[in-house]
Design a protein around this motif. Structure first.
Motif, PDB file in Angstrom:
ATOM      1  N   ALA A 123      34.935  37.159  26.192  1.00 27.80           N
ATOM      2  CA  ALA A 123      35.272  37.694  27.626  1.00 27.80           C
ATOM      3  C   ALA A 123      34.762  38.890  27.893  1.00 27.80           C
ATOM      4  CB  ALA A 123      36.766  37.497  27.710  1.00 27.80           C
ATOM      5  N   TYR A 124      34.915  39.881  26.862  1.00 24.33           N
ATOM      6  CA  TYR A 124      34.469  41.345  27.185  1.00 24.33           C
ATOM      7  C   TYR A 124      32.830  41.251  27.459  1.00 24.33           C
ATOM      8  CZ  TYR A 124      33.297  46.325  26.339  1.00 24.33           C
ATOM      9  OH  TYR A 124      32.791  47.577  26.353  1.00 24.33           O
ATOM     10  N   ALA A 125      31.945  40.360  26.803  1.00 24.01           N
ATOM     11  CA  ALA A 125      30.615  40.295  26.598  1.00 24.01           C
ATOM     12  C   ALA A 125      30.225  39.733  28.008  1.00 24.01           C
ATOM     13  CB  ALA A 125      30.107  39.655  25.710  1.00 24.01           C
ATOM     14  N   ILE A 126      30.838  38.883  28.674  1.00 22.67           N
ATOM     15  CA  ILE A 126      30.600  38.137  29.993  1.00 22.67           C
ATOM     16  C   ILE A 126      30.852  38.994  30.983  1.00 22.67           C
ATOM     17  CG2 ILE A 126      31.379  36.344  31.523  1.00 22.67           C
ATOM     18  CD1 ILE A 126      31.959  34.420  28.922  1.00 22.67           C
ATOM     19  N   LEU A 127      32.165  39.738  30.992  1.00 20.31           N
ATOM     20  CA  LEU A 127      32.765  40.662  32.032  1.00 20.31           C
ATOM     21  C   LEU A 127      31.790  41.881  32.039  1.00 20.31           C
ATOM     22  CD1 LEU A 127      34.883  38.527  32.069  1.00 20.31           C
ATOM     23  CD2 LEU A 127      36.257  40.280  32.868  1.00 20.31           C
ATOM     24  N   MET A 128      31.417  42.261  31.011  1.00 13.92           N
ATOM     25  CA  MET A 128      30.454  43.492  30.865  1.00 13.92           C
ATOM     26  C   MET A 128      29.147  43.407  31.969  1.00 13.92           C
ATOM     27  SD  MET A 128      31.018  46.286  29.433  1.00 13.92           S
ATOM     28  CE  MET A 128      29.421  47.116  28.761  1.00 13.92           C
ATOM     29  N   VAL A 129      28.919  41.872  32.144  1.00 11.53           N
ATOM     30  CA  VAL A 129      27.771  41.712  32.959  1.00 11.53           C
ATOM     31  C   VAL A 129      28.259  41.446  34.384  1.00 11.53           C
ATOM     32  CG1 VAL A 129      26.022  39.848  33.418  1.00 11.53           C
ATOM     33  CG2 VAL A 129      26.328  40.655  31.234  1.00 11.53           C
ATOM     34  N   THR A 130      29.259  40.581  34.590  1.00 10.40           N
ATOM     35  CA  THR A 130      29.855  40.171  35.713  1.00 10.40           C
ATOM     36  C   THR A 130      30.570  41.153  36.607  1.00 10.40           C
ATOM     37  OG1 THR A 130      31.738  39.221  34.974  1.00 10.40           O
ATOM     38  CG2 THR A 130      29.935  37.751  35.249  1.00 10.40           C
ATOM     39  N   HIS A 131      31.354  42.038  35.741  1.00 13.36           N
ATOM     40  CA  HIS A 131      32.280  43.202  36.515  1.00 13.36           C
ATOM     41  C   HIS A 131      31.636  44.670  36.260  1.00 13.36           C
ATOM     42  CE1 HIS A 131      34.546  39.536  36.869  1.00 13.36           C
ATOM     43  NE2 HIS A 131      35.631  40.056  37.488  1.00 13.36           N
ATOM     44  N   GLY A 132      31.006  44.661  35.182  1.00 14.16           N
ATOM     45  CA  GLY A 132      30.553  46.115  34.570  1.00 14.16           C
ATOM     46  C   GLY A 132      31.686  46.801  33.857  1.00 14.16           C
ATOM     47  N   PRO A 133      31.297  47.988  33.230  1.00 16.89           N
ATOM     48  CA  PRO A 133      32.061  48.693  32.170  1.00 16.89           C
ATOM     49  C   PRO A 133      33.132  49.325  32.913  1.00 16.89           C
ATOM     50  CG  PRO A 133      29.951  49.721  32.355  1.00 16.89           C
ATOM     51  CD  PRO A 133      29.996  48.498  33.202  1.00 16.89           C
ATOM     52  N   THR A 134      33.000  49.795  34.292  1.00 18.04           N
ATOM     53  CA  THR A 134      34.281  50.555  34.758  1.00 18.04           C
ATOM     54  C   THR A 134      35.342  49.850  35.574  1.00 18.04           C
ATOM     55  OG1 THR A 134      32.780  50.897  36.832  1.00 18.04           O
ATOM     56  CG2 THR A 134      32.302  52.547  35.148  1.00 18.04           C
ATOM     57  N   HIS A 135      34.770  48.530  35.615  1.00 17.29           N
ATOM     58  CA  HIS A 135      36.116  47.421  36.238  1.00 17.29           C
ATOM     59  C   HIS A 135      37.364  47.726  35.471  1.00 17.29           C
ATOM     60  CE1 HIS A 135      37.890  44.160  38.310  1.00 17.29           C
ATOM     61  NE2 HIS A 135      37.254  44.341  39.289  1.00 17.29           N
ATOM     62  N   PRO A 136      38.571  47.861  36.175  1.00 13.71           N
ATOM     63  CA  PRO A 136      39.796  47.596  35.284  1.00 13.71           C
ATOM     64  C   PRO A 136      39.983  46.594  34.589  1.00 13.71           C
ATOM     65  CG  PRO A 136      40.182  48.156  37.555  1.00 13.71           C
ATOM     66  CD  PRO A 136      38.656  47.832  37.604  1.00 13.71           C
TER      67      PRO A 136
END
Length: 479
Positions: free
Chosen positions: A406-419
């Motif tokens: 999940a972390y790998a995907i959301l780093m792309v879709t949401h970015g590192p600063t997203h809550p």
């Protein structure tokens, strides 16, 4: 806006293409809303300035309708609300969200002109309204809204022609974006983002749109993978989980165009979305698959009714009966079976049957992985949920794997600063530490875990959402 170029996309009209090369997770551009309003149904539970959900909100003392977190939000939102406030008082009632949004847009244009920012690539006059493509019932609703708008619009404000007002209604009908709460988990309003309206659809897109962390009224266009200079930028208007025929139907009725992407033309993955389960090279007959599919569809309708009634034990009974009968026949990528697994996982987690919930969550993620693009937000959120449920069930190995996915995907879709990504980073560190402890000594790990849970009992998960309150499409569509 040096990162993008407007061009005429073949068969699509105007679109945006990359002015340079992008990589997965790059922010191509950000855009603030031209105007936005809170949904009618959430008017008392969401701040009308920052769009955060709050337990206690302060009501506007004048119109008695708009709510704010505090005086800071009230002051910040006053410029947009000032004319609206007077109009609501004079009208004597609150118009619906579409009328409120059109009014805010026109007040903004009257104040700032057709181009409200140096970053704006298009004017509203240049956007499609598709009024001529609307069905008869939609046109009737449009006429009612225009009539009510004219009653609501103050005589002291600049007057506009019916054609101009109709155009704005048409634009927000097919180009409105949902505005999410502070965590990006629920749509709480609708806004207009002119530049994002230029990004065309593809069922297998190379970009996604996500809200800016800390500000629900700013959206970012993010790259999902490598994009070459000159390549068209696309997002998905509808869920890829639908069959190509259903996606085309939704796009035609909601956005008034025929999708000609490769996935629709060649019906890519449609076969496995309604396919049969292969065991040792042997597949069930087409008749068996059809019978199981029809039965699963009927049970889904029953399940939805039980869910709407809040009868979650009945939901579990229906799901279990359906899964036992159809799981040996239907493929793990069958979209009806995936819906059953998803619902079963959610409801069983709520009822605290965590081992069952974890098993179905894992199956759901495995099915999603074979259907969705690798960097897909829905897949990422499903993996996050599966990770949390496996952790609650005490299966730390699977939990850590799901959280990392999940972390790998959301780093792309949401970015590192997203809550949400920040939460996942904390979960990843936590599960990694626990997994290390588990591998060193399973007995000590489980003993410490049990002691920790006794000191801090596990709380109930949130009540499962109704069908209507499920994951909202990124693009707001009027019901």
């Amino acid at each position: 806006m040096e990162n993008v170029v407007i061009f005429d996309s073949p068969g699509k009209g105007r679109g945006l293409k990359a002015a340079k090369e992008f990589w997965a997770g790059d922010v191509i551009f950000s855009e603030a809303s031209l105007a936005a309003v809170v949904f009618d149904s959430l008017a008392e539970r969401v701040c009308h300035s920052c769009f955060r959900r709050q337990e206690k909100l302060q009501r506007c003392g004048q119109c008695k309708f708009v709510h704010y977190c505090d005086r800071t939000c009230q002051r910040a939102g006053w410029a947009e609300h000032k004319q609206e406030c007077s109009a609501i008082k004079a009208y004597g009632k609150v118009p619906n969200e579409n009328i409120r949004l059109v009014a805010r847009i026109l007040w903004r244009l009257d104040k700032d002109g057709s181009t409200v920012s140096d970053m704006q690539l298009t004017t509203l006059d240049e956007l499609e309204d598709h009024i001529t493509d609307m069905q008869e019932d939609e046109l009737k609703e449009l006429k009612v809204d225009i009539h009510n708008f004219l009653d609501f619009w103050p005589r002291t404000s600049k007057q506009h022609t019916v054609d101009d007002i109709s155009h704005i209604f048409g634009v927000i009908n097919c180009n409105g974006f949902s505005v999410s709460d502070q965590r990006g988990l629920q749509a709480v309003g609708v806004g207009l983002f002119p530049n994002l309206c230029l990004v065309n659809h593809d069922c297998w897109p190379n970009c996604t749109v996500i809200l800016n962390h800390g500000n629900s009224l700013i959206r970012k266009l993010r790259s999902l993978g490598k994009i070459a200079e000159g390549e068209e930028l696309t997002v998905a208007y509808v869920d890829y989980m639908n069959l190509s025929e259903e996606r085309q139907r939704l796009l035609k009725t909601q956005y008034f165009f025929d999708c000609t992407c490769e996935h629709c033309k060649n019906k890519i993955k449609d076969d496995i979305k309604l396919g049969g389960r292969e065991v040792d090279g042997v597949k069930p007959s087409e008749e068996q698959v059809k019978e199981a599919t029809d039965y699963c569809y009927q049970m889904l309708e029953k399940m939805d009714k039980a869910r709407l009634n809040g009868d979650y034990h009945e939901v579990v009974k229906i799901c279990r009966e359906c899964i036992e009968k159809t799981e040996p026949v239907l493929a793990e990528t069958h979209i009806y079976l995936l819906r059953m697994w998803s619902t079963m996982s959610e409801v069983q987690a709520y009822l605290q049957y965590l081992n069952d919930a974890a098993e179905y969550a894992r199956k759901m993620v495995e099915g999603y992985t074979k259907l969705y693009p690798p960097n897909n937000a829905t897949l990422g959120m499903a993996a996050m949920r599966a990770g949390v449920i496996h952790w609650q069930a005490g299966d730390i190995e699977v939990a850590h794997g799901m959280v990392c996915k999940a972390y790998a995907i959301l780093m792309v879709t949401h970015g590192p600063t997203h809550p949400i990504t920040k939460d996942l980073e904390a979960m990843r560190v936590q599960t990694e530490m626990e997994l290390r402890m588990f591998k060193q000594n399973e007995y000590v790990y489980h003993s410490m875990r049990e002691a920790a849970l006794k000191n801090k009992p596990m709380t109930m998960l949130h009540e499962p959402k109704s069908v209507e309150e499920g994951i909202k499409n990124l693009f707001h569509r009027r019901k």
